[in-house]
Design a protein around this motif. Structure first.
Motif, PDB file in Angstrom:
ATOM      1  N   ASN A  51     -37.024  16.656   6.571  1.00 52.66           N
ATOM      2  CA  ASN A  51     -36.825  15.257   6.202  1.00 52.66           C
ATOM      3  C   ASN A  51     -36.055  14.443   7.228  1.00 52.66           C
ATOM      4  N   THR A  53     -35.502  12.368  10.651  1.00 52.30           N
ATOM      5  CA  THR A  53     -36.418  11.609  11.507  1.00 52.30           C
ATOM      6  C   THR A  53     -36.232  11.924  12.983  1.00 52.30           C
ATOM      7  N   GLU A  54     -35.067  12.467  13.363  1.00 51.63           N
ATOM      8  CA  GLU A  54     -34.838  12.898  14.742  1.00 51.63           C
ATOM      9  C   GLU A  54     -33.857  14.058  14.729  1.00 51.63           C
ATOM     10  N   ARG A 252     -39.480  18.950  16.709  1.00 49.16           N
ATOM     11  CA  ARG A 252     -39.509  17.622  16.086  1.00 49.16           C
ATOM     12  C   ARG A 252     -39.205  16.558  17.120  1.00 49.16           C
ATOM     13  N   SER A 254     -38.547  12.341  17.907  1.00 47.68           N
ATOM     14  CA  SER A 254     -37.962  11.209  17.189  1.00 47.68           C
ATOM     15  C   SER A 254     -39.049  10.354  16.559  1.00 47.68           C
ATOM     16  N   SER A 255     -38.808   9.924  15.318  1.00 47.79           N
ATOM     17  CA  SER A 255     -39.796   9.132  14.605  1.00 47.79           C
ATOM     18  C   SER A 255     -39.083   8.270  13.589  1.00 47.79           C
ATOM     19  N   GLU A 256     -39.805   7.280  13.049  1.00 50.82           N
ATOM     20  CA  GLU A 256     -39.220   6.418  12.029  1.00 50.82           C
ATOM     21  C   GLU A 256     -39.323   7.028  10.642  1.00 50.82           C
ATOM     22  N   ASN A 257     -40.161   8.055  10.454  1.00 42.87           N
ATOM     23  CA  ASN A 257     -40.368   8.659   9.144  1.00 42.87           C
ATOM     24  C   ASN A 257     -40.083  10.149   9.208  1.00 42.87           C
ATOM     25  N   ASN A 258     -39.929  10.755   8.013  1.00 41.19           N
ATOM     26  CA  ASN A 258     -39.716  12.193   7.972  1.00 41.19           C
ATOM     27  C   ASN A 258     -41.029  12.919   8.241  1.00 41.19           C
ATOM     28  N   LYS A 261     -44.070  12.499   5.727  1.00 34.56           N
ATOM     29  CA  LYS A 261     -44.765  11.221   5.867  1.00 34.56           C
ATOM     30  C   LYS A 261     -45.610  11.195   7.131  1.00 34.56           C
ATOM     31  N   GLU A 262     -45.066  11.731   8.224  1.00 31.35           N
ATOM     32  CA  GLU A 262     -45.805  11.744   9.488  1.00 31.35           C
ATOM     33  C   GLU A 262     -47.063  12.609   9.383  1.00 31.35           C
TER      34      GLU A 262
END
Length: 680
Positions: A51, A53-54, A252, A254-258, A261-262
């Motif tokens: 969960n 995001t980064e 993992r 870096s992203s805006e979502n967990n 969701k990705e």
């Protein structure tokens, strides 16, 4: 909550208890309780890793991995002690052993070995390699990221706080991936230790059962294999969960979502592919495999693809309608109208033919030059100029550009990108041919020459510059001349705050009492308007602190500040080894100026009669035309009592003429009068 506030103590107590587990025997009930806690903690760690995001959101993971590994080793030691001494390791281990073995010891051992192989060879090996590569690439990329941050800060895109935050993030990333590179070794070692512990429990347990407990070989094998396999599986399930979490964290990005969701967004981004996959599975059912297993999956994929495709189409349609509605509301809203009132302090607009100047992909370096111009003027004027807004304007001529200050055009020019600007040294060479023009910054006559003529022009003494240098010089001179227009109360407040960090007592002595920010701003504007640097703010504020108790007239305060900056003015106006050439005022003109000063509640003003004013300006125009030193602005030298009024008289018509008083020059300056300005 009180427990969360004291969580640091709980962690310390937990580590101490783990160490005690290695020494003190535990009862079977407590051991079963701790085994369940181990599984729960491993599950929580896996869910958290899914969960975030980064990776830096779970920066404690490397240390937590070590603690969990130590916890499992402590449990293994405790269970081994109970298995070998009592032949009983609690209800949890026995239940796992019976469930997995299901009456067949060989099946249980095979299941255990599969778990070990999956963890050790597949997950742990891959996570270890990814962590190693990530650590290496993160360290290699650090210098480039640091330079990028410095470039953004120099360009004014970010402030010091944001730059500091980004640097700290880069350092934390390097530390995190370096720690993960080492922490992945814990998982590898834990898998090896689990195999050794299970072998010891099985073999040594059978020996103890036969020799010390008088059990038959079959009974000892049944009992200790059940407990050994149960213990191994109980320890390997949380180990497998944490190994999976390790692999997820190091892979993992870096992203805006967990991650959930990705995965759902990206895996289901192309519903047509689901329909194709379902069709292939259906065709697979036509083989001897049969439709029993393939048909449900094929129908599920095809139906899911069709539903997702319709949902996406409806979503896009609704999104487009919402966007149109919001755009219409924004267009009609008061906020949108207010946004149109925002004006850029400095604008540089150019025609489409000059786009290569600002396009870095075509070799343009205008943006880098503007950064250097802002740095140069900050050192020269003591003022950080606003960011220059650069844009193309199709309404301009293709080769034209214009410079705007606060929305109004103050300068313009034309460039020929495939030519060079050549300025004559004073004696024209007939062999140098080109397109006649005027150098935009200083108004000198010049020629646009081609590449072939460039070398010959340089040999004959011409000053030859390329188009980017022409526009950079022009922009620098325009910003230098109009810098005073860019100093408002907000900019003054920023300068005061910067000075207050170094000299708080000095600032407190000046503002907010006796002078407001507006009063200080007027003084700074007066100085910049006469091309004086305000970089020496401590001296300026010391002078204001001394004289602001006597007067709040900004013009009079400016005169006191100028006299305090006499050394700076002298260095700016004189050249080493040369006398300062000046025009002086006749006694009659000084007397007339002094007698024409009117004093009001709002300040003192010069009210010289019209004929005298016209004659003075005419005489000054004749003197400026004959000024011998073309490399410097004309200078008028007068008494301190009338200096600011003489400046008021001529500034509109001769803004480049410097007006100095005797008190603004150092005593060691040699002055040479080359003319007298009078009113006759």
């Amino acid at each position: 909550m009180k427990i969360l506030k004291n969580s640091s103590y709980l962690v310390m107590i937990g580590v101490i208890m783990i160490v005690l587990m290695l020494i003190i025997p535990l009862p079977t009930t407590l051991l079963s309780f701790l085994i369940i806690i181990n599984i729960a903690l491993a599950l929580i760690i896996l869910l958290v890793s899914l969960n975030v995001t980064e990776p830096l959101e779970f920066s404690v993971f490397p240390s937590l991995l070590l603690i969990m590994t130590l916890f499992r080793i402590g449990l293994n030691v405790s269970t081994t002690r109970l298995i070998l001494t009592k032949g009983d390791a609690g209800q949890v281990i026995e239940a796992f052993g019976q469930f997995v073995v299901s009456g067949n010891i060989i099946v249980g051992l095979v299941v255990f070995m599969i778990l070990i192989i999956v963890q050790f060879i597949v997950i742990t090996k891959g996570a270890e390699r990814v962590a190693e590569v990530a650590a290496r690439f993160t360290l290699d990329a650090m210098p480039g990221k640091q330079m990028s941050i410095d470039a953004d800060m120099n360009a004014g895109l970010i402030d010091d706080r944001e730059a500091k935050r980004r640097r700290e993030k880069i350092t934390r990333e390097a530390d995190f991936y370096g720690a993960m590179d080492g922490a992945s070794k814990f998982v590898k070692g834990d898998a090896i230790a689990s195999m050794i512990i299970v072998a010891i429990n099985l073999l040594v347990g059978m020996v103890i059962g036969v020799v010390q407990q008088s059990m038959s070989l079959a009974s000892a094998a049944q009992t200790f294999s059940l407990l050994s396999v149960g213990d191994g599986i109980v320890s390997q399930i949380p180990a497998l969960l944490i190994s999976t979490a390790t692999g997820i964290i190091v892979t993992r990005s870096s992203s805006e979502n967990n991650m959930g969701k990705e995965v759902s967004d990206q895996l289901l981004a192309f519903p047509v592919l689901m329909i194709i996959a379902g069709s292939v599975i259906f065709l697979l059912g036509l083989t001897p495999i049969g439709m029993v297993a393939t048909l449900p999956i094929a129908l599920l994929l095809v139906a899911g693809g069709i539903l997702i495709r319709r949902y996406r189409q409806n979503e896009q349609k609704v999104g487009a309608e919402d966007q149109d509605r919001k755009a219409e509301e924004t267009f009609k809203s008061q906020e949108n109208v207010m946004g149109l009132l925002t004006m850029d302090p400095i604008e540089f607009e150019f025609g489409y033919a000059l786009v290569p100047l600002a396009d870095s992909s075509q070799g343009g370096d205008l943006l880098d030059r503007i950064v250097m111009i802002r740095r140069q003027l900050a050192l020269e004027l003591g003022l950080v100029l606003p960011i220059v807004r650069i844009r193309d304007n199709i309404q301009l001529e293709p080769n034209s550009y214009q410079i705007k200050i606060n929305g109004s055009e103050v300068a313009n020019g034309q460039l020929m990108l495939d030519h060079y600007l050549a300025m004559s040294p004073g004696v024209d060479d007939p062999s140098i041919h080109g397109i006649e023009t005027t150098e935009p910054a200083f108004g000198l006559k010049a020629l646009w020459i081609d590449e072939e003529t460039k070398d010959r022009a340089e040999l004959t003494g011409y000053t030859v510059v390329d188009p980017p240098s022409v526009v950079s010089t022009h922009l620098t001179e325009v910003l230098r001349q109009h810098a005073w227009e860019l100093v408002g109360r907000q900019e003054t407040k920023q300068l005061i705050d910067h000075l207050k960090e170094q000299s708080p007592a000095l600032v407190d002595a000046v503002t907010p009492d006796p002078l407001s920010i507006g009063d200080i701003q007027k003084v700074l504007v007066h100085l910049l308007k006469e091309k004086l640097s305000i970089r020496n703010l401590p001296v300026i504020f010391e002078t204001l602190a001394d004289y602001a108790q006597m007067t709040r007239d900004s013009s009079l305060l400016t005169e006191y500040v100028r006299q305090a900056l006499s050394r700076q003015i002298t260095e700016q106006m004189t050249r080493e080894g040369e006398a300062l050439k000046v025009l002086t005022l006749s006694p009659d003109l000084e007397r007339k100026v002094s007698d024409s000063v009117q004093k009001t509640e709002h300040g003192n003003f010069l009210a010289l009669d019209g004929p005298t004013t016209s004659q003075v300006l005419k005489n000054l125009s004749d003197s400026v035309t004959k000024w011998p030193d073309m490399e410097s602005d004309p200078v008028i030298l007068c008494s301190p009592a009338v200096r600011m009024y003489v400046r008021q008289l001529i500034e509109r018509y001769f803004p480049n003429v410097q007006v100095l008083s005797y008190n603004e020059l150092e005593t060691n300056v040699e002055v040479q009068s080359i003319g007298v300005l009078n009113a006759a």
